[in-house]
Motif scaffolding. Structure first.
Motif, PDB file in Angstrom:
ATOM      1  N   UNK A  79       0.824  -1.217   0.000  1.00  0.00           N
ATOM      2  CA  UNK A  79       0.000   0.000   0.000  1.00  0.00           C
ATOM      3  C   UNK A  79       0.856   1.265   0.000  1.00  0.00           C
ATOM      4  N   UNK A  80       2.114   1.152   0.413  1.00  0.00           N
ATOM      5  CA  UNK A  80       3.008   2.307   0.365  1.00  0.00           C
ATOM      6  C   UNK A  80       3.251   2.752  -1.067  1.00  0.00           C
ATOM      7  N   UNK A  81       3.120   1.815  -1.998  1.00  0.00           N
ATOM      8  CA  UNK A  81       3.482   2.083  -3.391  1.00  0.00           C
ATOM      9  C   UNK A  81       2.281   2.129  -4.323  1.00  0.00           C
ATOM     10  N   UNK A  82       1.080   1.910  -3.811  1.00  0.00           N
ATOM     11  CA  UNK A  82      -0.103   1.877  -4.661  1.00  0.00           C
ATOM     12  C   UNK A  82      -1.150   2.866  -4.168  1.00  0.00           C
ATOM     13  N   UNK A  83      -2.256   2.950  -4.879  1.00  0.00           N
ATOM     14  CA  UNK A  83      -3.363   3.831  -4.488  1.00  0.00           C
ATOM     15  C   UNK A  83      -4.325   3.154  -3.521  1.00  0.00           C
ATOM     16  N   UNK A  84      -4.106   1.888  -3.220  1.00  0.00           N
ATOM     17  CA  UNK A  84      -4.965   1.182  -2.271  1.00  0.00           C
ATOM     18  C   UNK A  84      -4.387   1.400  -0.874  1.00  0.00           C
ATOM     19  N   UNK A 123       4.485   6.341   7.899  1.00  0.00           N
ATOM     20  CA  UNK A 123       3.503   6.354   8.978  1.00  0.00           C
ATOM     21  C   UNK A 123       3.381   7.759   9.552  1.00  0.00           C
ATOM     22  N   UNK A 124       2.154   8.144   9.897  1.00  0.00           N
ATOM     23  CA  UNK A 124       1.888   9.490  10.400  1.00  0.00           C
ATOM     24  C   UNK A 124       2.401   9.666  11.825  1.00  0.00           C
ATOM     25  N   UNK A 125       2.982  10.833  12.096  1.00  0.00           N
ATOM     26  CA  UNK A 125       3.455  11.157  13.440  1.00  0.00           C
ATOM     27  C   UNK A 125       2.270  11.472  14.349  1.00  0.00           C
ATOM     28  N   UNK A 126       2.376  11.081  15.624  1.00  0.00           N
ATOM     29  CA  UNK A 126       1.281  11.319  16.576  1.00  0.00           C
ATOM     30  C   UNK A 126       1.797  11.968  17.868  1.00  0.00           C
ATOM     31  N   UNK A 127       2.894  12.691  17.788  1.00  0.00           N
ATOM     32  CA  UNK A 127       3.493  13.296  18.986  1.00  0.00           C
ATOM     33  C   UNK A 127       2.511  14.184  19.733  1.00  0.00           C
ATOM     34  N   UNK A 128       1.831  15.077  19.016  1.00  0.00           N
ATOM     35  CA  UNK A 128       0.883  15.993  19.660  1.00  0.00           C
ATOM     36  C   UNK A 128      -0.251  15.232  20.323  1.00  0.00           C
ATOM     37  N   UNK A 129      -0.715  14.180  19.667  1.00  0.00           N
ATOM     38  CA  UNK A 129      -1.794  13.356  20.220  1.00  0.00           C
ATOM     39  C   UNK A 129      -1.334  12.722  21.540  1.00  0.00           C
TER      40      UNK A 129
END
Length: 426
Positions: free
Chosen positions: A86-91, A113-119
């Motif tokens: 999924x890192x390389x495709x639109x899915x 992967x998205x950072x979540x420090x503030x969360x």
């Protein structure tokens, strides 16, 4: 395991290509702003938990106007291959489950992967997450993902079998072996083990309960799999297999059914396995129980307890980053975690949540108070390339225990290769 991976990867690629042609959300086609999502898809490697994910999706729709639909896998290699594809495709999944340790570091390094420090900062301030747990989600001083679950490992046991033979949960390792001998004399297999995926369980338990410092050094490249202390652990494991304490490692029966039917009297798993018992209408205290596994080395100052926490993540390029973040924030809240923990009968990553099962609740409370020495689960503590070699090696070992020295030597080859290009000591 190795022989099956090419076929699994091929199957995954076919699924991904099919998904791309099917117009899965997150594609690059079309123009203009996209409408905000009202339902997220949570891809996960816990297909047996679909019922509980569905319940959480219904609750989130009610509480934050954002529903969630689980897409569950039961084959780990296939699942990991899909997520990486999924890192390389639109899915692209809105949310997905993963593991901490080396596998999390790997996808963070790839900026996937998205950072979540503030969360995390907000949740710790609110008392919804702990600073102790944050270290498992920290890479390069920043946090990523949130806890899907937290779990402590111990022994689940069939209480009716124990009662039938006048057995009580052990206080020492010698007590545990006496139980195994009693069961053997009555033609009952004492322990469950397997040659696939969870083949590492008894290695980590025996090593952590014998020399937890060696366990930690092994995971950071400061010790070798061929060191005397590791060899001795394999010899003890072999002696237990030779004694006939274990089930057939090739048996494909679900572990929950193994315990319910009495194929084995005891299974070592994380507290999340409690869900398998409740799914089978088994009642804690009457049908089954849970105890902390005693150290092999009685001289250790604290009992070693295997700990794990599985992440719930969002991609850096998620289909709707705002919606995914909103869901992660809700997930760690008391309102969400009360439902999540209660439904599965497990502990929660949120310290505010009370646990219904007394045995599980007591373990969580004691672990949180420092009574045990928490040891990071082998699956997360071991670098991915070394883990792959180890899972193959341990899987072969439980089938042919005499080959333990070659197994350790082969794993060390993978470890030498990995640590030659990575800094030792974490």
């Amino acid at each position: 395991m190795n022989r099956s991976r090419p076929l699994l990867l091929a199957a995954v690629i076919s699924l991904v290509l099919a998904g791309c042609s099917g117009g899965e959300s997150g594609g690059s086609g079309g123009s203009g702003p996209k409408a905000a999502k009202t339902e997220l898809k949570l891809y996960n490697d816990k297909g047996a938990w679909s019922k509980y994910f569905d319940e959480m999706g219904a609750l989130s729709k009610q509480q934050i106007g954002l529903s969630m639909k689980p897409v569950g896998y039961t084959d780990e290699p296939t699942y990991q291959a899909f997520i990486k594809a999924s890192f390389r495709t639109d899915v692209k999944p809105d949310l997905f489950t993963w593991t901490t340790g080396g596998r999390l570091v790997e996808i963070v390094a790839q900026k996937q992967v998205a950072e979540t420090t503030a969360l995390w900062q907000e949740a710790i301030k609110n008392g919804d997450l702990s600073t102790e747990l944050a270290e498992y989600y920290t890479v390069g001083g920043k946090q990523y993902c949130v806890p899907l679950n937290a779990a402590y490992w111990g022994m689940f046991y069939n209480k009716k079998i124990f009662d039938q033979h006048g057995l009580q949960p052990p206080k020492t390792w010698d007590d545990l072996i006496k139980i195994a001998d009693t069961l053997k004399q009555n033609d009952v297999k004492a322990f469950y083990h397997t040659s696939v995926l969870f083949s590492f369980v008894w290695f980590e338990q025996l090593l952590a309960g014998t020399d937890p410092d060696l366990y930690d050094r092994l995971s950071t490249g400061q010790a070798k799999y061929t060191d005397p202390g590791v060899v001795q652990v394999m010899e003890k494991w072999k002696s237990m297999i030779d004694a006939g304490y274990f089930t057939n490692p090739g048996d494909k029966t679900d572990p929950g059914d193994v315990l319910k039917t009495g194929k084995a009297a005891m299974l070592s798993f994380g507290t999340w396995f409690n869900t398998s018992m409740t799914q089978r209408s088994m009642k804690a205290g009457s049908d089954y129980g849970f105890f902390v596994i005693p150290n092999v080395n009685a001289a250790l100052p604290k009992t070693s307890m295997i700990f794990e926490s599985g992440p719930l993540c969002s991609l850096a390029k998620a289909p709707d980053p705002e919606a995914s973040t909103k869901y992660l924030k809700w997930w760690v809240s008391s309102a969400a975690q009360e439902k999540w923990a209660t439904a599965r009968g497990d502990v929660s990553a949120n310290p505010k949540v009370a646990i219904a099962d007394e045995a599980i609740a007591e373990v969580g409370k004691s672990a949180g108070s420092g009574e045990y020495r928490l040891v990071n689960r082998y699956f997360e503590a071991t670098p991915p390339p070394v883990l792959t070699a180890a899972l193959d090696g341990f899987g072969a070992f439980v089938v042919k225990p005499d080959g333990y020295q070659k197994v350790l030597a082969d794993i060390q080859v993978a470890a030498d290769e990995y640590w030659s290009t990575h800094k030792q000591g974490g």
